[in-house]
Write a protein that holds these residues in place. Structure first.
Motif, PDB file in Angstrom:
ATOM      1  N   GLY A   8       4.988  -1.529  -0.417  1.00  0.00           N
ATOM      2  CA  GLY A   8       3.976  -1.361   0.615  1.00  0.00           C
ATOM      3  C   GLY A   8       3.790   0.082   1.011  1.00  0.00           C
ATOM      4  N   ASP A   9       3.879   0.367   2.314  1.00  0.00           N
ATOM      5  CA  ASP A   9       3.667   1.728   2.795  1.00  0.00           C
ATOM      6  C   ASP A   9       4.975   2.496   2.986  1.00  0.00           C
ATOM      7  N   GLU A  10       6.063   2.044   2.337  1.00  0.00           N
ATOM      8  CA  GLU A  10       7.301   2.824   2.365  1.00  0.00           C
ATOM      9  C   GLU A  10       7.056   4.186   1.735  1.00  0.00           C
ATOM     10  N   PRO A  11       7.436   5.268   2.404  1.00  0.00           N
ATOM     11  CA  PRO A  11       7.112   6.601   1.870  1.00  0.00           C
ATOM     12  C   PRO A  11       7.790   6.875   0.533  1.00  0.00           C
ATOM     13  N   VAL A  12       7.095   7.615  -0.308  1.00  0.00           N
ATOM     14  CA  VAL A  12       7.657   8.131  -1.552  1.00  0.00           C
ATOM     15  C   VAL A  12       7.530   9.642  -1.526  1.00  0.00           C
ATOM     16  N   GLN A  13       8.444  10.306  -2.193  1.00  0.00           N
ATOM     17  CA  GLN A  13       8.439  11.756  -2.196  1.00  0.00           C
ATOM     18  C   GLN A  13       7.492  12.283  -3.255  1.00  0.00           C
ATOM     19  N   SER A  14       6.579  13.126  -2.850  1.00  0.00           N
ATOM     20  CA  SER A  14       5.585  13.701  -3.742  1.00  0.00           C
ATOM     21  C   SER A  14       5.419  15.163  -3.405  1.00  0.00           C
ATOM     22  N   THR A  15       5.191  15.988  -4.423  1.00  0.00           N
ATOM     23  CA  THR A  15       5.017  17.418  -4.176  1.00  0.00           C
ATOM     24  C   THR A  15       3.750  17.717  -3.406  1.00  0.00           C
ATOM     25  N   ALA A  16       2.829  16.759  -3.338  1.00  0.00           N
ATOM     26  CA  ALA A  16       1.592  16.957  -2.581  1.00  0.00           C
ATOM     27  C   ALA A  16       1.698  16.355  -1.187  1.00  0.00           C
ATOM     28  N   GLY A  17       2.885  15.949  -0.792  1.00  0.00           N
ATOM     29  CA  GLY A  17       3.049  15.342   0.513  1.00  0.00           C
ATOM     30  C   GLY A  17       3.486  13.891   0.376  1.00  0.00           C
ATOM     31  N   THR A  18       4.049  13.365   1.433  1.00  0.00           N
ATOM     32  CA  THR A  18       4.522  11.992   1.403  1.00  0.00           C
ATOM     33  C   THR A  18       3.360  11.022   1.301  1.00  0.00           C
ATOM     34  N   ALA A  19       3.476  10.082   0.380  1.00  0.00           N
ATOM     35  CA  ALA A  19       2.455   9.052   0.204  1.00  0.00           C
ATOM     36  C   ALA A  19       3.175   7.713   0.125  1.00  0.00           C
ATOM     37  N   SER A  20       2.503   6.695  -0.336  1.00  0.00           N
ATOM     38  CA  SER A  20       3.106   5.379  -0.521  1.00  0.00           C
ATOM     39  C   SER A  20       2.427   4.685  -1.677  1.00  0.00           C
ATOM     40  N   PHE A  21       3.094   3.680  -2.222  1.00  0.00           N
ATOM     41  CA  PHE A  21       2.488   2.892  -3.288  1.00  0.00           C
ATOM     42  C   PHE A  21       1.213   2.213  -2.800  1.00  0.00           C
ATOM     43  N   LEU A  22       1.246   1.680  -1.583  1.00  0.00           N
ATOM     44  CA  LEU A  22       0.085   0.962  -1.088  1.00  0.00           C
ATOM     45  C   LEU A  22      -1.113   1.888  -0.939  1.00  0.00           C
ATOM     46  N   ALA A  23      -0.896   3.091  -0.421  1.00  0.00           N
ATOM     47  CA  ALA A  23      -1.995   4.043  -0.284  1.00  0.00           C
ATOM     48  C   ALA A  23      -2.540   4.454  -1.648  1.00  0.00           C
ATOM     49  N   ALA A  24      -1.626   4.739  -2.599  1.00  0.00           N
ATOM     50  CA  ALA A  24      -2.072   5.133  -3.936  1.00  0.00           C
ATOM     51  C   ALA A  24      -2.805   3.999  -4.631  1.00  0.00           C
ATOM     52  N   TRP A  25      -2.311   2.772  -4.443  1.00  0.00           N
ATOM     53  CA  TRP A  25      -2.980   1.620  -5.058  1.00  0.00           C
ATOM     54  C   TRP A  25      -4.402   1.474  -4.535  1.00  0.00           C
ATOM     55  N   ARG A  26      -4.580   1.616  -3.231  1.00  0.00           N
ATOM     56  CA  ARG A  26      -5.928   1.505  -2.678  1.00  0.00           C
ATOM     57  C   ARG A  26      -6.834   2.624  -3.176  1.00  0.00           C
ATOM     58  N   LEU A  27      -6.310   3.825  -3.271  1.00  0.00           N
ATOM     59  CA  LEU A  27      -7.110   4.945  -3.762  1.00  0.00           C
ATOM     60  C   LEU A  27      -7.477   4.792  -5.232  1.00  0.00           C
ATOM     61  N   ASN A  28      -6.704   4.016  -5.963  1.00  0.00           N
ATOM     62  CA  ASN A  28      -6.960   3.793  -7.380  1.00  0.00           C
ATOM     63  C   ASN A  28      -7.665   2.468  -7.639  1.00  0.00           C
ATOM     64  N   GLY A  29      -8.367   1.961  -6.652  1.00  0.00           N
ATOM     65  CA  GLY A  29      -9.188   0.773  -6.872  1.00  0.00           C
ATOM     66  C   GLY A  29      -8.529  -0.538  -6.592  1.00  0.00           C
ATOM     67  N   GLY A  30      -7.376  -0.542  -5.899  1.00  0.00           N
ATOM     68  CA  GLY A  30      -6.712  -1.792  -5.578  1.00  0.00           C
ATOM     69  C   GLY A  30      -7.580  -2.693  -4.725  1.00  0.00           C
ATOM     70  N   GLN A  31      -7.597  -3.972  -5.055  1.00  0.00           N
ATOM     71  CA  GLN A  31      -8.407  -4.958  -4.347  1.00  0.00           C
ATOM     72  C   GLN A  31      -7.496  -5.831  -3.494  1.00  0.00           C
ATOM     73  N   GLN A  32      -7.757  -5.870  -2.185  1.00  0.00           N
ATOM     74  CA  GLN A  32      -6.884  -6.593  -1.280  1.00  0.00           C
ATOM     75  C   GLN A  32      -6.785  -8.067  -1.644  1.00  0.00           C
ATOM     76  N   HIS A  33      -7.895  -8.661  -2.131  1.00  0.00           N
ATOM     77  CA  HIS A  33      -7.829 -10.084  -2.471  1.00  0.00           C
ATOM     78  C   HIS A  33      -6.886 -10.346  -3.641  1.00  0.00           C
ATOM     79  N   ASP A  34      -6.689  -9.363  -4.529  1.00  0.00           N
ATOM     80  CA  ASP A  34      -5.691  -9.534  -5.588  1.00  0.00           C
ATOM     81  C   ASP A  34      -4.282  -9.553  -5.001  1.00  0.00           C
ATOM     82  N   LEU A  35      -4.009  -8.641  -4.083  1.00  0.00           N
ATOM     83  CA  LEU A  35      -2.684  -8.598  -3.467  1.00  0.00           C
ATOM     84  C   LEU A  35      -2.422  -9.858  -2.658  1.00  0.00           C
ATOM     85  N   ASP A  36      -3.459 -10.365  -1.982  1.00  0.00           N
ATOM     86  CA  ASP A  36      -3.297 -11.583  -1.191  1.00  0.00           C
ATOM     87  C   ASP A  36      -2.984 -12.794  -2.067  1.00  0.00           C
TER      88      ASP A  36
END
Length: 395
Positions: free
Chosen positions: A220-248
């Protein structure tokens, strides 16, 4: 890197628009356009055939003018340096995340109630295997996948296996961007059972979007370490076209099946990969070592190790340009095979044909052979109004 894969990390120090690759570094390559089978050629032009469908995903989310986050990405905030960093949205609660997933038996398909079941005859002794097919990136475009599989004669009008002892490998990226990623996964799992009953098989590789989708569900939104700043899998997934109905709709049997997919395979001299990268070499010197390493990571390692694996398998374009044949040989010499077959990088980006002068969708007649004929690209760019590719090997 193309603008279709976005996440904060070393390969993406800036979340701004990506430029098309320079044409002068593109390799000499050729399209392979197979003879029509099953359907008439007119099927490609009919209104019912949707092989050239798409949601204009790149144009909607990363327009040519203006910042890509101006459209469709509410979960982003501007930094003091002018870049963009995803904010951390509310974390969903994937159902049964910690449950022990059920074992999926690959038995014969069940007949309709009241109808007799007629199994395929057992293969004769020394009978050769059926023809071998590969399927490029699907990204949730279930209707396009069904249309192309029917066009190739691999499924019937009801969407059931009709290919006897044929063999199919999906090259990964089932979800994100398109309308029905879970429907795609359900179809591939169904075909795996039906193909096994027929004496063939339907198998799949793990793509970078499988890693991203599973990471969003698990961390989910647990932080991950990135050289561009802390992000999360959930944020990256949404930015890469993740569809909420698929996750649901993601269930434990989907998670179990996706987590066990191999990262790399070898079939009749074809080295099958999802990503056109040499990052596989960082996980082992044999196919078994690579697959074991990825499976061990998904089972036991933490969020940062998972993120690093996703980051590595999102790299691309290793086989284009002057150094492309050398990179291809490095993988082939290590893992075997005479030619690499991959998805991941859309052919319009490999060829520079992202946008035609008249605004028409890119024309993708078939797989793209390049890198001194050592590599075959299978991502036809269905998300950008290209084509979902299914091809019989060898090409």
């Amino acid at each position: 890197m193309t603008p279709e894969d976005r996440f904060p990390g070393p390969e993406h120090p800036d979340s701004g628009p990506r430029h098309q690759p320079d044409l002068d570094v593109l390799p000499f390559g050729t399209y392979y356009e197979p003879e029509p089978t099953g359907y008439a050629e007119a099927a490609y032009e009919s209104e019912t055939y949707s092989g050239y469908g798409g949601a204009r995903y790149l144009e909607q989310h990363w327009p040519a003018a203006g910042h890509p986050h101006d459209v469709g990405h509410p979960h982003a905030a501007q930094t003091e340096h002018g870049g963009y960093e995803p904010t951390l949205p509310d974390r969903p609660s994937p159902a049964h995340q910690n449950d022990d997933p059920p074992t999926i038996e690959l038995g014969p398909p069940l007949p309709e109630p009241g109808l007799p079941y007629h199994p395929y005859p057992a293969p004769a002794p020394n009978e050769p295997p059926g023809p071998l097919y590969v399927v490029g990136d699907v990204h949730g475009y279930l209707d396009e996948l069904l249309a192309e599989l029917r066009h190739q004669g691999l499924i019937d009008a009801e969407g059931h296996w009709a290919a006897g002892r044929s063999r199919i490998w999906f090259l990964g990226d089932f979800t994100d961007r398109g309308p029905d990623g879970i429907g795609v996964i359900d179809l591939v799992m169904q075909l795996a059972a039906e193909a096994a009953a027929a004496g063939g098989y339907c198998r799949a590789l793990m793509g970078n979007h499988e890693l991203l989708f599973l990471g969003a569900a698990r961390y989910g939104d647990e932080p991950v370490q990135s050289t561009a700043g802390t992000a999360s899998f959930l944020a990256a997934w949404r930015l890469n076209g993740g569809q909420q109905h698929d996750l649901d709709r993601l269930e434990t049997h989907h998670i179990s099946w996706l987590s066990r997919l191999p990262a790399i395979a070898l079939e009749e001299g074809h080295l099958l990969l999802h990503s056109d990268t040499t990052a596989y070499l960082e996980y082992g010197d044999s196919i078994a070592e690579v697959n074991d390493a990825v499976h061990h990571l998904l089972a036991d390692e933490g969020v940062d190790e998972w993120w690093d694996c996703f980051r590595r398998f999102t790299k691309r374009f290793a086989f284009r340009g002057d150094g492309g044949p050398t990179a291809a040989h490095e993988l082939l010499d290590t893992y075997g095979g005479a030619r690499i077959v991959h998805g991941h990088s859309p052919i319009p980006y490999l060829t520079g044909a992202v946008h035609a002068d008249d605004g028409a969708p890119p024309h993708i007649p078939g797989p793209y052979v390049y890198a001194d004929e050592l590599a075959v690209a299978m991502d036809g760019g269905v998300t950008m109004e290209g084509r979902l590719l299914v091809a019989r090997l060898p090409i």
